[in-house]
Scaffold this active site. Structure first.
Site, short mmCIF file in Angstrom:
data_model
loop_
_atom_site.label_atom_id
_atom_site.label_comp_id
_atom_site.label_asym_id
_atom_site.label_seq_id
_atom_site.Cartn_x
_atom_site.Cartn_y
_atom_site.Cartn_z
N ASN A 108 0.84 -1.18 0.00
CA ASN A 108 0.00 0.00 0.00
C ASN A 108 0.89 1.25 0.00
O ASN A 108 2.11 1.15 -0.03
CB ASN A 108 -0.95 -0.03 1.20
CG ASN A 108 -2.25 0.69 0.93
OD1 ASN A 108 -2.28 1.73 0.28
ND2 ASN A 108 -3.34 0.14 1.46
N HIS A 153 23.62 -0.67 12.08
CA HIS A 153 24.87 0.06 12.32
C HIS A 153 25.55 -0.47 13.57
O HIS A 153 24.88 -0.88 14.52
CB HIS A 153 24.57 1.56 12.48
CG HIS A 153 23.88 2.15 11.31
ND1 HIS A 153 24.55 2.58 10.19
CD2 HIS A 153 22.57 2.33 11.04
CE1 HIS A 153 23.68 3.03 9.30
NE2 HIS A 153 22.46 2.88 9.79
N GLY A 194 -0.79 -1.63 8.66
CA GLY A 194 -0.20 -0.32 8.42
C GLY A 194 0.70 0.16 9.54
O GLY A 194 0.43 -0.06 10.71
N THR A 251 10.70 -7.30 16.24
CA THR A 251 12.11 -7.35 16.61
C THR A 251 12.67 -8.77 16.59
O THR A 251 13.89 -8.95 16.60
CB THR A 251 12.32 -6.77 18.03
OG1 THR A 251 11.58 -7.56 18.96
CG2 THR A 251 11.86 -5.33 18.11
N LYS A 252 11.78 -9.78 16.60
CA LYS A 252 12.19 -11.19 16.63
C LYS A 252 11.35 -11.99 15.64
O LYS A 252 10.29 -11.54 15.22
CB LYS A 252 11.98 -11.78 18.03
CG LYS A 252 12.86 -11.19 19.10
CD LYS A 252 12.71 -11.99 20.38
CE LYS A 252 11.87 -11.23 21.35
NZ LYS A 252 11.75 -11.84 22.65
N ARG A 306 4.59 -9.50 19.58
CA ARG A 306 4.55 -10.82 20.21
C ARG A 306 3.29 -11.54 19.73
O ARG A 306 2.32 -10.93 19.29
CB ARG A 306 4.58 -10.72 21.73
CG ARG A 306 3.40 -10.01 22.31
CD ARG A 306 3.46 -9.89 23.83
NE ARG A 306 2.33 -9.14 24.33
CZ ARG A 306 1.10 -9.60 24.49
NH1 ARG A 306 0.83 -10.85 24.20
NH2 ARG A 306 0.15 -8.84 24.96
#
Length: 183
Positions: A77, A107, A133, A156-157, A171
């Site tokens: 989208n 980084h 979104g 993040t995982k 989660r």
């Protein structure tokens, strides 16, 4: 770079590759809705694979494009960003809501090294995934097929297949969500 090793982002070859991608994104983003043949040509030239069947609502931004490999009928989208310093693999029939961001770029934590080097980790997203979104998918993440990622989530995982996951950090909220509804 593609192997996840430290690299210099100012390497002339990498700069040229990013300029190429940004020019193609600019042309895509400047196109009109009626310019479907032009959009298809630009996406086929920009992306590593999948440009022949992907549907991207401009504006769209990426670093290289060539490191993005899409299955059939992937949909992005409006206003999505893919930082593809490493491979981004996306399966068939996967949908991204507006403003989704996929990052493979990262980084070093050491400030002095960060001045001249960066690195990346690939992202893999299965088939029949829906990413709501504003979600952000971080470097190195794998999302399993048939999974739904809630809007605004920060992934993040790794997230397994066939689940509903949401939040910051993202989660699993519910396991074993419905599979195919072709019956």
């Amino acid at each position: 770079m593609l192997a996840g090793a430290l690299y210099d982002a100012l390497d002339p070859e990498l700069v040229a590759d990013r300029e190429r991608a940004r020019d193609l994104c600019h042309d895509l983003n400047a196109s009109r809705e009626r310019d479907q043949d032009l959009r298809r040509r630009l996406l086929t030239e920009l992306l590593g694979s999948g440009g022949d069947s992907v549907w991207i609502q401009p504006p769209f931004y990426c670093d290289y494009g060539s490191n993005i490999r899409l299955g059939q009928r992937v949909y992005f989208n409006f206003n999505c960003v893919v930082l593809d310093v490493c491979a981004v693999e996306i399966g068939d029939f996967t949908f991204f809501g507006p403003g989704v961001q996929i990052y493979t770029a990262s980084h070093p934590l050491e400030a002095k090294l960060r001045r001249t080097q960066e690195f990346g980790k690939p992202v893999s997203i299965g088939s029949d995934v829906w990413v709501g979104g504003g979600a952000i998918i971080l470097p190195g993440v794998t999302i399993g097929s048939r999974t739904v990622i809630g809007a605004g989530s920060v992934v993040t995982k790794d997230i397994p297949e066939g689940v509903l996951a949401a939040g910051n950090p993202c989660r699993v909220i519910r396991e074993n969500i419905a599979g195919d509804s072709d019956e």
